[in-house]
Motif scaffolding. Structure first.
Motif, PDB file in Angstrom:
ATOM      1  N   ARG A 145       0.697  -1.337   0.218  1.00  0.00           N
ATOM      2  CA  ARG A 145       0.000  -0.350   0.087  1.00  0.00           C
ATOM      3  C   ARG A 145       0.722   1.090  -0.197  1.00  0.00           C
ATOM      4  N   LEU A 152       2.252  12.668  -8.743  1.00  0.00           N
ATOM      5  CA  LEU A 152       1.440  14.088  -8.267  1.00  0.00           C
ATOM      6  C   LEU A 152       2.384  15.687  -8.606  1.00  0.00           C
ATOM      7  N   ARG A 184      -1.141  14.672  11.810  1.00  0.00           N
ATOM      8  CA  ARG A 184      -1.646  14.262  10.173  1.00  0.00           C
ATOM      9  C   ARG A 184      -0.158  14.919   9.567  1.00  0.00           C
ATOM     10  N   TRP A 187      -4.964  12.201  -2.585  1.00  0.00           N
ATOM     11  CA  TRP A 187      -3.967  11.316  -1.951  1.00  0.00           C
ATOM     12  C   TRP A 187      -3.445  11.578  -0.398  1.00  0.00           C
ATOM     13  N   GLU A 188      -4.106  12.792  -0.442  1.00  0.00           N
ATOM     14  CA  GLU A 188      -3.830  12.804   0.628  1.00  0.00           C
ATOM     15  C   GLU A 188      -4.493  12.406   1.925  1.00  0.00           C
ATOM     16  N   ARG A 189      -5.869  12.072   1.525  1.00  0.00           N
ATOM     17  CA  ARG A 189      -6.988  11.727   2.476  1.00  0.00           C
ATOM     18  C   ARG A 189      -6.470  10.210   2.270  1.00  0.00           C
ATOM     19  N   ALA A 190      -5.743   9.028   1.621  1.00  0.00           N
ATOM     20  CA  ALA A 190      -5.142   7.808   1.569  1.00  0.00           C
ATOM     21  C   ALA A 190      -4.186   7.761   2.157  1.00  0.00           C
ATOM     22  N   ILE A 191      -3.399   8.721   2.101  1.00  0.00           N
ATOM     23  CA  ILE A 191      -1.824   8.412   3.183  1.00  0.00           C
ATOM     24  C   ILE A 191      -1.974   9.018   4.510  1.00  0.00           C
ATOM     25  N   ALA A 192      -3.064   9.992   5.178  1.00  0.00           N
ATOM     26  CA  ALA A 192      -3.514  10.045   6.205  1.00  0.00           C
ATOM     27  C   ALA A 192      -4.079   9.080   7.084  1.00  0.00           C
ATOM     28  N   ALA A 193      -5.148   8.433   5.967  1.00  0.00           N
ATOM     29  CA  ALA A 193      -5.380   7.101   6.371  1.00  0.00           C
ATOM     30  C   ALA A 193      -4.955   5.853   7.039  1.00  0.00           C
ATOM     31  N   TYR A 194      -3.222   6.210   6.604  1.00  0.00           N
ATOM     32  CA  TYR A 194      -3.014   5.125   6.156  1.00  0.00           C
ATOM     33  C   TYR A 194      -1.746   4.863   7.825  1.00  0.00           C
ATOM     34  N   TRP A 195      -1.313   6.892   7.475  1.00  0.00           N
ATOM     35  CA  TRP A 195      -0.745   6.808   8.953  1.00  0.00           C
ATOM     36  C   TRP A 195      -1.403   6.749   9.624  1.00  0.00           C
ATOM     37  N   LEU A 235       0.507  19.167   3.175  1.00  0.00           N
ATOM     38  CA  LEU A 235       0.301  19.676   1.806  1.00  0.00           C
ATOM     39  C   LEU A 235      -0.475  20.042   1.038  1.00  0.00           C
ATOM     40  N   LEU A 281       1.232   4.604  -2.543  1.00  0.00           N
ATOM     41  CA  LEU A 281       0.574   5.498  -2.510  1.00  0.00           C
ATOM     42  C   LEU A 281       2.567   6.679  -3.143  1.00  0.00           C
ATOM     43  N   GLN A 326       2.102   7.008  -6.893  1.00  0.00           N
ATOM     44  CA  GLN A 326       0.879   8.698  -6.754  1.00  0.00           C
ATOM     45  C   GLN A 326       1.901   9.435  -6.613  1.00  0.00           C
ATOM     46  N   SER A 374       0.928  14.979   6.523  1.00  0.00           N
ATOM     47  CA  SER A 374       0.136  15.413   4.853  1.00  0.00           C
ATOM     48  C   SER A 374      -0.571  16.310   4.764  1.00  0.00           C
TER      49      SER A 374
END
Lengths: 360, 103
Positions: free
Chosen positions: A4, A15, A221, B15-23, A226, A8, A11, A223
């Motif tokens: 996973r 971006l 959080r 992408w941010e939602r996906a990485i935040a969920a992962y983190w 960004l 990411l 991707q 991320s």
């Protein structure tokens, strides 16, 4: 999990190539200018210094209406963030909104903890420093009691003070202050005793450095940064936006050190033992039984709060004995509820009206 | 009907939602937290050891300085006495010389 992460990363590379690199470089290059702008905006509402003690200052805002309500409102921010989140910019000021309601507003600025604050226990912040600010506000205003407005950690401190000095508190507002610390929030998980050795941390570092706190807040959080970069990029030519953006950036990157002994008790008693919930939390040896609160109380939580999850804040509403109590759950986040673009139509009017009714 | 173009914001938000969920999942996992906690504790203990070493080194330095200072004062004292003796010898020689001339 590794696969996973690979997806990411792939991707992200796409971006970055599609324009995010330019956005990010522009954002990081503008950081110094953003902070400089922020410094010119925060804490601008005219106020008079009425008390100072070590790094603490107590401000009394100058009135903005012809007549003021007799019961003063004392704002109690968190120990580890600058007070100016409640007076972020002239056009985004909770303090200003309360002043326009005719309220007599005092602001407690804890200042920046130094080595001299390392050994001061949490108890002394509540019954000592906060208690003396209440006395100054009473003396200055000529009122028997004050309305306490605690934000975040300040909510817990204001509630504890209300238990200990009920005759001094005319009304209590808990704004996003957690009461149940064993919640689903990330800090509740990170501070568990099996992961965090609080004694080792305090014994080694003394005060918990602002940089470490900043890192911790950021890691909730990472991320998110960004999206901030993208917000800035898209609206960098809109002065109304960039002003508030700059002030917010300054505040979120500008925590203050957590005084060592206060941190030890705060984390061990509240996060690790959840002592406020089981009735074993004490201040100066006296139990903080929330059921002893009978003052009119307003509890305000935010549904998207990831620092103090709304359920852990709302517990106060259930625990107190006040006949006059109200719970408001806003559709916002921990900071957005106070300074977000909809704070002026959501939090400020409801809070101002509630306080105005109880400050006559 | 064609799909509307996907903007950079939409892509980054997704992408941010996906990485935040992962983190969030990673940063709550006992494995991660145990390792992070162990590393933090190890860093703090290292810092304590370094501070103790620096403290001891500073103490030794201070002691060495103090000892050096004592020796310097002793030497100065000896030098002063030698100077004094030398002056007295000069005066004695002068006296004897003067006596010889008169006798």
């Amino acid at each position: 999990m590794a696969a996973r992460m690979d997806d990411l990363l792939e991707q992200w590379a796409a971006l970055w190539g599609a324009g995010m690199a330019q956005v990010w470089r522009s954002y990081t290059a503008a950081q110094d200018a953003i902070r400089a702008t922020g410094r010119t905006l925060v804490g601008q509402t005219p106020a008079r210094l009425v008390h100072a003690e070590g790094s603490l200052r107590l401000l009394r805002y100058l009135p903005q209406t012809e007549t003021q309500r007799p019961v003063p409102v004392l704002c109690v921010p968190s120990l580890i963030n600058h007070y100016y989140v409640m007076d972020l910019a002239p056009e985004r000021s909770l303090a200003g909104a309360l002043l326009r309601r005719g309220l007599d507003v005092y602001m407690l600025d804890w200042g920046v903890a130094t080595a001299a604050d390392r050994a001061r226990p949490l108890d002394a912040y509540i019954t000592g420093l906060l208690g003396r600010c209440v006395e100054v506000a009473r003396r200055e205003s000529g009122s028997e009691s004050v309305a306490l407005l605690g934000y975040c950690m300040g909510g817990m401190m204001a509630a504890a003070y209300t238990v200990l000095a009920p005759d001094r508190v005319a009304a209590l507002v808990n704004l996003a202050g957690p009461v149940n610390y064993h919640d689903d929030g990330i800090y509740s998980v990170w501070t568990r005793p099996e992961y965090l050795d609080v004694d080792l941390l305090v014994d080694t570092l003394g005060n918990i450095p602002a940089e470490l706190l900043n890192f911790t807040f950021h890691m909730v959080r990472p991320s998110d940064e960004l999206l901030r970069a993208l917000d800035y990029w898209e609206r960098r030519d809109d002065p109304a936006f960039t002003r508030i953006f700059a002030a917010m950036q300054l505040w979120t990157r500008d925590p203050t050190p957590f005084p060592g002994e206060a941190f030890r008790k705060y984390v061990k008693d509240l996060y690790q033992r959840n002592a406020l919930m089981d009735g074993t939390f004490t201040i100066d040896g006296q139990p903080i039984d929330l059921a002893r609160i009978t003052a009119p109380t307003l509890t305000i939580a935010a549904r998207r709060d990831h620092i103090a999850p709304w359920e852990s804040v709302a517990v106060l509403h259930e625990r107190i004995s006040s006949a006059d109590r109200q719970l408001i759950v806003l559709e916002s986040g921990h900071i957005g509820m106070v300074v977000g673009s909809d704070a002026g139509t959501q939090l400020w009017p409801q809070l101002g009206a509630w306080l105005a009714q109880r400050s006559s | 009907m064609t799909e509307p173009p996907v903007t950079l914001r939409q892509s980054v938000e997704a992408w941010e939602r996906a990485i935040a969920a992962y983190w969030d999942e990673v940063s709550r996992s006992p494995e991660f937290l145990t390792r992070a906690g162990q590393q933090l504790s190890a860093s703090l203990r290292s810092r304590q050891r370094i501070e103790r070493m620096l403290h001891a080194a500073a103490l030794n330095l201070a002691l060495a300085y103090q000892q050096g200072e004592r020796q310097r004062l002793l030497l100065e004292h000896l030098q002063a006495r030698l100077d004094d003796l030398s002056a007295r010898l000069d005066r004695l020689e002068q006296h004897l010389g003067d006596g010889g001339a008169h006798g």
